[in-house]
Write a protein that holds these residues in place. Structure first.
Motif, PDB file in Angstrom:
ATOM      1  N   PRO A  64       9.189 -35.390  61.895  1.00 17.81           N
ATOM      2  CA  PRO A  64       8.760 -36.333  60.867  1.00 17.81           C
ATOM      3  C   PRO A  64       7.361 -36.865  61.107  1.00 17.81           C
ATOM      4  N   ASP A  65       6.811 -37.438  60.088  1.00 18.13           N
ATOM      5  CA  ASP A  65       5.503 -38.078  60.163  1.00 18.13           C
ATOM      6  C   ASP A  65       5.556 -39.213  61.176  1.00 18.13           C
ATOM      7  N   SER A  66       4.595 -39.214  62.124  1.00 18.36           N
ATOM      8  CA  SER A  66       4.598 -40.217  63.181  1.00 18.36           C
ATOM      9  C   SER A  66       4.025 -41.548  62.733  1.00 18.36           C
ATOM     10  N   SER A  67       3.404 -41.600  61.539  1.00 21.00           N
ATOM     11  CA  SER A  67       2.730 -42.820  61.115  1.00 21.00           C
ATOM     12  C   SER A  67       3.516 -43.626  60.084  1.00 21.00           C
ATOM     13  N   SER A  68       4.659 -43.131  59.628  1.00 19.83           N
ATOM     14  CA  SER A  68       5.447 -43.861  58.647  1.00 19.83           C
ATOM     15  C   SER A  68       6.906 -43.524  58.822  1.00 19.83           C
ATOM     16  N   GLY A  69       7.763 -44.211  58.075  1.00 20.08           N
ATOM     17  CA  GLY A  69       9.189 -43.951  58.147  1.00 20.08           C
ATOM     18  C   GLY A  69       9.617 -42.767  57.327  1.00 20.08           C
ATOM     19  N   ASP A  70       8.732 -42.222  56.468  1.00 16.92           N
ATOM     20  CA  ASP A  70       9.097 -41.089  55.629  1.00 16.92           C
ATOM     21  C   ASP A  70       8.874 -39.784  56.368  1.00 16.92           C
ATOM     22  N   PRO A  71       9.804 -38.832  56.241  1.00 12.73           N
ATOM     23  CA  PRO A  71       9.619 -37.545  56.920  1.00 12.73           C
ATOM     24  C   PRO A  71       8.476 -36.754  56.305  1.00 12.73           C
ATOM     25  N   GLY A  72       7.701 -36.141  57.110  1.00 10.24           N
ATOM     26  CA  GLY A  72       6.629 -35.289  56.626  1.00 10.24           C
ATOM     27  C   GLY A  72       7.168 -33.924  56.244  1.00 10.24           C
ATOM     28  N   SER A  88      -5.407 -30.913  62.799  1.00  5.76           N
ATOM     29  CA  SER A  88      -6.022 -31.712  61.745  1.00  5.76           C
ATOM     30  C   SER A  88      -5.085 -31.662  60.547  1.00  5.76           C
ATOM     31  N   THR A  89      -4.135 -32.601  60.493  1.00  8.65           N
ATOM     32  CA  THR A  89      -3.068 -32.565  59.494  1.00  8.65           C
ATOM     33  C   THR A  89      -3.090 -33.765  58.554  1.00  8.65           C
ATOM     34  N   GLY A  90      -4.186 -34.504  58.527  1.00 11.56           N
ATOM     35  CA  GLY A  90      -4.274 -35.638  57.606  1.00 11.56           C
ATOM     36  C   GLY A  90      -3.255 -36.703  57.923  1.00 11.56           C
ATOM     37  N   VAL A  91      -2.424 -37.057  56.925  1.00 10.76           N
ATOM     38  CA  VAL A  91      -1.429 -38.110  57.121  1.00 10.76           C
ATOM     39  C   VAL A  91      -0.143 -37.588  57.742  1.00 10.76           C
ATOM     40  N   TYR A  92      -0.037 -36.272  57.927  1.00 11.38           N
ATOM     41  CA  TYR A  92       1.198 -35.690  58.444  1.00 11.38           C
ATOM     42  C   TYR A  92       1.152 -35.586  59.966  1.00 11.38           C
ATOM     43  N   ALA A  93       2.330 -35.594  60.567  1.00  8.19           N
ATOM     44  CA  ALA A  93       2.425 -35.497  62.021  1.00  8.19           C
ATOM     45  C   ALA A  93       1.952 -34.122  62.485  1.00  8.19           C
ATOM     46  N   PRO A  94       1.288 -34.037  63.654  1.00 11.48           N
ATOM     47  CA  PRO A  94       0.772 -32.740  64.133  1.00 11.48           C
ATOM     48  C   PRO A  94       1.823 -31.889  64.840  1.00 11.48           C
ATOM     49  N   GLU A  95       2.989 -32.451  65.179  1.00  9.70           N
ATOM     50  CA  GLU A  95       3.959 -31.719  65.998  1.00  9.70           C
ATOM     51  C   GLU A  95       4.365 -30.363  65.421  1.00  9.70           C
ATOM     52  N   PRO A  96       4.654 -30.243  64.101  1.00  7.29           N
ATOM     53  CA  PRO A  96       5.023 -28.913  63.588  1.00  7.29           C
ATOM     54  C   PRO A  96       3.936 -27.868  63.780  1.00  7.29           C
TER      55      PRO A  96
END
Length: 274
Positions: free
Chosen positions: A34-42, A134-142
């Motif tokens: 999931p996105d590391s910066s918010s509660g919503d999944p990326g 460089s994934t913008g607002v999305y988490a880089p893990e994937p």
């Protein structure tokens, strides 16, 4: 940098203060995180057809320079050893690509990830020297997961059996590598000295390493390093061999120093400068 480090190792069967630990890995990458910066999944980037991994090319260079963050790994070795630069232009040439493995992740025509390996002695093992996303607002893990999984497969196809990395303690990449099957095996601390004063005189004899010292140094390593670390690193006596002064094409020079006590080898240090 003053960041603790974890070193990582993958085994293929087909600044002031750094602390490192190591891993061994041999499994595929997990699903997207999931996105590391918010509660919503990326978005699950690893499952989208638009995400693909390909070899690094010179045309990627401008885009990679604009990456918001690239983590330099294998410190301090990567700071001085040849072919460890984060963006090696020669790695983009098909003729030289084999000796400079680097891969780029692309999503919807845009570069979103990068990983750089440096082949090392004694068996051509791959050591990660840089990784970035460089994934913008999305988490880089994937993106990291996809890059690591592809790199493991590419290394295996080239006959490479061991992959290593030093990861800063507490960095999110550490958990991503664990989930991808990389296994920690050691931790180290690297100290940086500044404004040293020359030492005058010594009660013990320190001398330059000679070729005949190779086996004694290997025996010292076997007596001091934990057995599990020895099995994972798989260093042979050839790893310790060094002429009186070895230099690389970039002008990096290495020398070995021996400390003897009671007629026996008591300590060894390899000094690299460049």
């Amino acid at each position: 940098m003053a960041t603790p480090n974890n070193a990582v190792d993958h085994l293929n069967d087909a600044s002031p203060d750094w602390r490192d630990s190591a891993f061994v890995s041999g499994r595929s990458a997990p699903p997207g995180l999931p996105d590391s910066s918010s509660g919503d999944p990326g978005p699950d980037l690893t499952q989208q057809p638009s995400l693909r991994i390909r070899p690094y090319s010179i045309s990627d260079f401008p885009a990679l320079l604009r990456f918001p963050s690239v983590l330099r790994l294998d410190v301090p070795d990567s700071l001085v050893l040849s072919r460890s630069g984060m963006f090696d232009l020669q790695a983009g040439l098909p003729v030289l690509r084999k000796d400079r493995p680097a891969f780029v992740a692309v999503a919807d025509g845009q570069q979103v990830g990068f990983v750089r390996f440096s082949p090392r002695r004694p068996d051509g093992r791959w050591v990660i020297s840089a990784i970035g996303a460089s994934t913008g607002v999305y988490a880089p893990e994937p993106v990291w997961d996809a890059l690591l999984a592809h790199s493991v497969r590419a290394a295996g196809l080239r006959g490479v059996r061991r992959l290593f990395a030093r990861i800063p303690v507490g960095h999110p990449l550490l958990d991503a590598m664990r989930l991808s099957g990389w296994t920690p095996y050691a931790r180290e601390t690297v100290f940086r000295a500044e404004n040293l004063s020359p030492v005058t005189g010594s009660a013990r004899a320190v001398r330059l390493q000679e070729p005949a010292d190779t086996w004694a140094i290997h025996q010292l390593y076997a007596a001091s390093a934990p057995r599990q670390v020895q099995e994972i690193e798989a260093l042979t006596s050839h790893f310790w061999h060094m002429d009186r002064s070895r230099s690389t094409p970039r002008g990096v020079r290495q020398t070995g120093w021996i400390l003897q006590g009671d007629g026996r080898l008591a300590a060894y240090v390899r000094y690299t400068r460049g």
